[in-house]
Design a protein around this motif. Structure first.
Motif, PDB file in Angstrom:
ATOM      1  N   PRO A 272      10.391  16.112 -28.831  1.00  0.00           N
ATOM      2  CA  PRO A 272      10.160  14.677 -29.050  1.00  0.00           C
ATOM      3  C   PRO A 272      11.435  13.882 -28.824  1.00  0.00           C
ATOM      4  O   PRO A 272      12.550  14.420 -28.919  1.00  0.00           O
ATOM      5  N   ALA A 273      11.267  12.614 -28.525  1.00  0.00           N
ATOM      6  CA  ALA A 273      12.418  11.733 -28.367  1.00  0.00           C
ATOM      7  C   ALA A 273      13.286  11.789 -29.620  1.00  0.00           C
ATOM      8  O   ALA A 273      12.779  11.800 -30.750  1.00  0.00           O
ATOM      9  N   GLY A 274      14.592  11.837 -29.416  1.00  0.00           N
ATOM     10  CA  GLY A 274      15.528  11.961 -30.519  1.00  0.00           C
ATOM     11  C   GLY A 274      15.879  13.395 -30.864  1.00  0.00           C
ATOM     12  O   GLY A 274      16.807  13.634 -31.651  1.00  0.00           O
ATOM     13  N   GLY A 275      15.140  14.322 -30.287  1.00  0.00           N
ATOM     14  CA  GLY A 275      15.380  15.734 -30.570  1.00  0.00           C
ATOM     15  C   GLY A 275      16.500  16.327 -29.743  1.00  0.00           C
ATOM     16  O   GLY A 275      17.187  15.621 -28.989  1.00  0.00           O
ATOM     17  N   SER A 276      16.667  17.641 -29.884  1.00  0.00           N
ATOM     18  CA  SER A 276      17.751  18.364 -29.224  1.00  0.00           C
ATOM     19  C   SER A 276      17.216  19.613 -28.536  1.00  0.00           C
ATOM     20  O   SER A 276      16.206  20.192 -28.968  1.00  0.00           O
ATOM     21  N   LEU A 277      17.918  20.023 -27.502  1.00  0.00           N
ATOM     22  CA  LEU A 277      17.673  21.288 -26.818  1.00  0.00           C
ATOM     23  C   LEU A 277      19.001  21.835 -26.352  1.00  0.00           C
ATOM     24  O   LEU A 277      19.936  21.069 -26.073  1.00  0.00           O
ATOM     25  N   ARG A 278      19.083  23.158 -26.254  1.00  0.00           N
ATOM     26  CA  ARG A 278      20.242  23.773 -25.642  1.00  0.00           C
ATOM     27  C   ARG A 278      19.790  24.609 -24.464  1.00  0.00           C
ATOM     28  O   ARG A 278      19.000  25.547 -24.633  1.00  0.00           O
ATOM     29  N   LEU A 279      20.297  24.268 -23.296  1.00  0.00           N
ATOM     30  CA  LEU A 279      20.033  25.034 -22.095  1.00  0.00           C
ATOM     31  C   LEU A 279      21.146  26.049 -21.892  1.00  0.00           C
ATOM     32  O   LEU A 279      22.308  25.787 -22.228  1.00  0.00           O
TER      33      LEU A 279
END
Length: 124
Positions: free
Chosen positions: A13-20
């Motif tokens: 969701p918008a505002g969230g985080s991910l690590r690639l």
């Protein structure tokens, strides 16, 4: 030969985080500039960020500065892209790329090796 494999994409969701993550094969990994690019449907491939071989020098596109962080672990042949405060306009396929010298470039055609990409979708 150098191979790059991305992982870590997904729906957030918008505002969230991910690590690639980008796993880079090749004995001379530590000599490459490694960058992340992204491509949204109908758009050209866009530079996101890059890191020089030591990991101490980084370069960001203005539209991700302060939200994304690139890092590398030369011992593990890994490059990471931490993405925070994600926006719907960050939705794209993200590519890891390597350049066989230690100078930054924002130009996709100056990178010698590419991964297959990982899809990131940010919902509003």
């Amino acid at each position: 030969q150098v191979q790059l494999v991305e992982s870590g994409g997904g729906l957030v969701p918008a505002g969230g985080s991910l690590r690639l993550s980008c796993t880079v094969s090749g004995r001379t990994f530590s000599t490459y500039v490694v960058g992340w690019f992204r491509q949204a449907p109908g758009n050209e491939r866009e530079f996101v960020t890059a890191v020089r071989r030591s990991g101490g020098s980084t370069y960001y596109a203005d539209n991700v500065k302060g939200r994304f962080t690139i890092s590398r672990d030369n011992a593990k042949n890994m490059v990471y892209l931490q993405m925070n405060s994600l926006k719907p306009e960050d939705t794209a396929v993200y590519y890891c790329a390597a350049r066989t010298n230690d100078y930054f470039s924002r130009l996709a055609n100056e990178y010698n090796y590419w991964g297959q990409g990982t899809r990131v979708t940010v919902s509003s």
